[in-house]
Design an enzyme around this catalytic site. Structure first.
Site, PDB file in Angstrom:
ATOM      1  N   ARG A  85      45.541  40.915  73.504  1.00  0.00           N
ATOM      2  CA  ARG A  85      44.954  40.659  72.299  1.00  0.00           C
ATOM      3  C   ARG A  85      43.777  41.912  72.304  1.00  0.00           C
ATOM      4  O   ARG A  85      43.426  42.765  71.268  1.00  0.00           O
ATOM      5  CB  ARG A  85      44.236  39.110  71.880  1.00  0.00           C
ATOM      6  CG  ARG A  85      43.764  39.400  70.375  1.00  0.00           C
ATOM      7  CD  ARG A  85      43.386  37.876  70.204  1.00  0.00           C
ATOM      8  NE  ARG A  85      42.321  37.318  70.900  1.00  0.00           N
ATOM      9  CZ  ARG A  85      41.829  35.949  70.943  1.00  0.00           C
ATOM     10  NH1 ARG A  85      42.631  35.189  70.332  1.00  0.00           N
ATOM     11  NH2 ARG A  85      40.889  35.677  71.763  1.00  0.00           N
ATOM     12  N   LYS A 187      39.603  40.941  67.049  1.00  0.00           N
ATOM     13  CA  LYS A 187      38.275  40.402  67.712  1.00  0.00           C
ATOM     14  C   LYS A 187      37.134  41.550  67.618  1.00  0.00           C
ATOM     15  O   LYS A 187      36.554  41.837  68.621  1.00  0.00           O
ATOM     16  CB  LYS A 187      38.173  39.922  68.953  1.00  0.00           C
ATOM     17  CG  LYS A 187      38.156  38.408  68.705  1.00  0.00           C
ATOM     18  CD  LYS A 187      38.299  37.454  69.851  1.00  0.00           C
ATOM     19  CE  LYS A 187      37.397  36.330  70.084  1.00  0.00           C
ATOM     20  NZ  LYS A 187      37.812  35.203  68.784  1.00  0.00           N
ATOM     21  N   GLU A 223      41.126  30.728  57.522  1.00  0.00           N
ATOM     22  CA  GLU A 223      40.641  30.018  59.031  1.00  0.00           C
ATOM     23  C   GLU A 223      39.124  30.009  58.722  1.00  0.00           C
ATOM     24  O   GLU A 223      38.593  30.436  57.616  1.00  0.00           O
ATOM     25  CB  GLU A 223      40.959  30.892  60.028  1.00  0.00           C
ATOM     26  CG  GLU A 223      40.629  32.372  60.040  1.00  0.00           C
ATOM     27  CD  GLU A 223      40.658  33.148  61.260  1.00  0.00           C
ATOM     28  OE1 GLU A 223      40.561  32.681  62.391  1.00  0.00           O
ATOM     29  OE2 GLU A 223      40.953  34.200  61.049  1.00  0.00           O
TER      30      GLU A 223
HETATM   31  C1  LIG Z   1      38.290  33.882  68.499  1.00  0.00           C
HETATM   32  C2  LIG Z   1      38.577  33.560  67.312  1.00  0.00           C
HETATM   33  C3  LIG Z   1      39.293  32.345  66.925  1.00  0.00           C
HETATM   34  C4  LIG Z   1      39.814  31.526  68.190  1.00  0.00           C
HETATM   35  O1  LIG Z   1      40.764  32.052  68.923  1.00  0.00           O
HETATM   36  P1  LIG Z   1      40.921  31.607  70.513  1.00  0.00           P
HETATM   37  O2  LIG Z   1      41.848  32.684  71.315  1.00  0.00           O
HETATM   38  O3  LIG Z   1      41.570  30.315  70.414  1.00  0.00           O
HETATM   39  O4  LIG Z   1      39.673  31.498  71.143  1.00  0.00           O
HETATM   40  C5  LIG Z   1      39.908  32.019  65.733  1.00  0.00           C
HETATM   41  N1  LIG Z   1      39.309  32.880  64.909  1.00  0.00           N
HETATM   42  C6  LIG Z   1      38.607  33.795  64.884  1.00  0.00           C
HETATM   43  C7  LIG Z   1      38.082  34.532  63.673  1.00  0.00           C
HETATM   44  C8  LIG Z   1      38.081  34.175  66.249  1.00  0.00           C
HETATM   45  O5  LIG Z   1      37.368  35.284  66.487  1.00  0.00           O
END
Ligand SMILES: *Cc1c(COP(=O)(O)O)cnc(C)c1O
Length: 345
Positions: A85, A187, A223
């Site tokens: 990622r 991210k 989400e």
């Molecule tokens: C980091 C994040 C998640 C969760 O991802 P994980 O890899 O399970 O920690 C979900 N949604 C958003 C917007 C995030 O930044």
């Protein structure tokens, strides 16, 4: 031999940055490759006021956890997925694409050097934060010439102060988190600055977090600001499919696998409507920080909907239990998710 720990009140851990011994630091030029880097004492850094990250938000991060397990090992969980990622996020933000091996080596080196800050078995976990940003100055909008990568970490307890109380969420109808074909599936730091205002307003109204809608179709959910969302109806598990504006969570993927392969449930990555959401038997959110947290109340257009009588649901509980048991080596790891970094006895 039991691993000696530093003097921290493990029972009182929340989710705040606690200073540890060291952090990892490396730099890379825009047309270079990530290599080298070293551990440096934990501390502040200097930055030009014209740095790319400060002016144009050129920065991305990761979040993963290490655990001190029942077998007295310190382990990482699915670090390969975070590495992949990170490669995608860096590429999307015009930061030199980070090689997954380089990323993993940096995380392991930082964890090893701070092993005594990892909470003891049963007392929380070590949150690991790799972060990379444009360091060089830019006045015009462009990808800058120099980048800095760091890994810092902090022992943590649970993310929500409420502890085990189901969350009280609001469906956000005034703001979107991410645009179609934008940076919602990276991210990228900008996604989180965009979510601060809706989150702050929602907290003032007494909510724990908000549920964002699909900017393309406001009948569908996406989400939370920093966690993925699941619903359960008649034993069927659903989570919004990765449409391009949803973050591909490691915990989301792990819960899908646990629910389908260990609990033998039907799991669908598909469209999820608001109507399905409010009529669910269970709703829960997932993320490295929040693990699996049940949702008890959802407010949509000023109507309050109670989910499972505002009690944690059985499927969320089972998923959380299995996930935590794998992470802490209390049961076999049928998926090969655990990577021991330091062996105990
Ligand atoms: C980091 C994040 C998640 C969760 O991802 P994980 O890899 O399970 O920690 C979900 N949604 C958003 C917007 C995030 O930044």
């Amino acid at each position: 031999m039991r691993m000696e720990k530093v003097n921290i009140k493990w029972e009182e851990l929340g989710f705040d940055a606690i200073q540890t011994r060291s952090m990892f630091k490396a730099t890379c030029s825009i047309d270079g490759k990530w290599s080298g880097g070293s551990l440096v004492p934990y501390g502040n850094i200097e930055l030009s006021p014209a740095a790319g990250v400060l002016n144009y938000g050129q920065g991305v991060f990761e979040g993963t956890k290490a655990f001190h397990t029942s077998k007295d090992n310190i382990v990482l969980f699915r670090i390969d997925r975070n590495a992949k990622r990170m490669a995608w996020s860096t590429k999307r933000l015009c930061i030199p694409e980070m090689n997954p091996e380089f990323f993993k080596n940096a995380v392991v080196a930082t964890l090893k050097d701070n092993f005594d800050y990892v909470p003891p078995y049963g007392k929380g976990s070590m949150y690991i934060r790799p972060i990379v940003w444009g360091t060089a100055p830019a006045l015009g909008v462009r990808a800058v010439s120099e980048y800095t990568f760091m890994v810092f970490l902090s022992p943590v307890g649970s993310y929500f102060k409420a502890g085990v109380r189901p969350l009280n969420l609001k469906v956000e109808t005034d703001y979107h988190r991410a645009a179609p074909r934008g940076i919602g599936n990276a991210k990228a730091i900008g996604n989180y600055s965009a979510s601060l205002y809706p989150l702050t307003m929602a907290k003032k109204e007494g909510f724990d977090e908000v549920i964002y809608l699909d900017a393309n179709n406001e009948n569908q959910i996406e989400e939370l600001g920093s966690a993925n969302l699941f619903i359960v109806k008649d034993g069927i598990v659903k989570t919004p499919k990765l449409s391009g504006s949803i973050l591909d969570g490691v915990t989301r993927n792990s819960v899908c696998k646990i629910a389908s392969e260990l609990l033998k449930l039907k799991v669908f990555e598909t469209d999820v409507t608001i109507n399905e959401l409010i009529k669910s038997d269970e709703v829960f959110c997932t993320g490295t920080a929040v693990v699996v947290t049940p949702v008890g109340k959802i407010t949509y257009n000023n109507e309050v909907y109670e989910i499972n009588k505002n009690q944690p649901g059985p499927i969320a509980a089972k998923c959380k239990e299995l996930l935590s048991a794998i992470q802490r080596q209390e049961i076999d790891d049928p998926f090969g998710w655990i990577k021991p970094v330091i062996k105990g006895s």
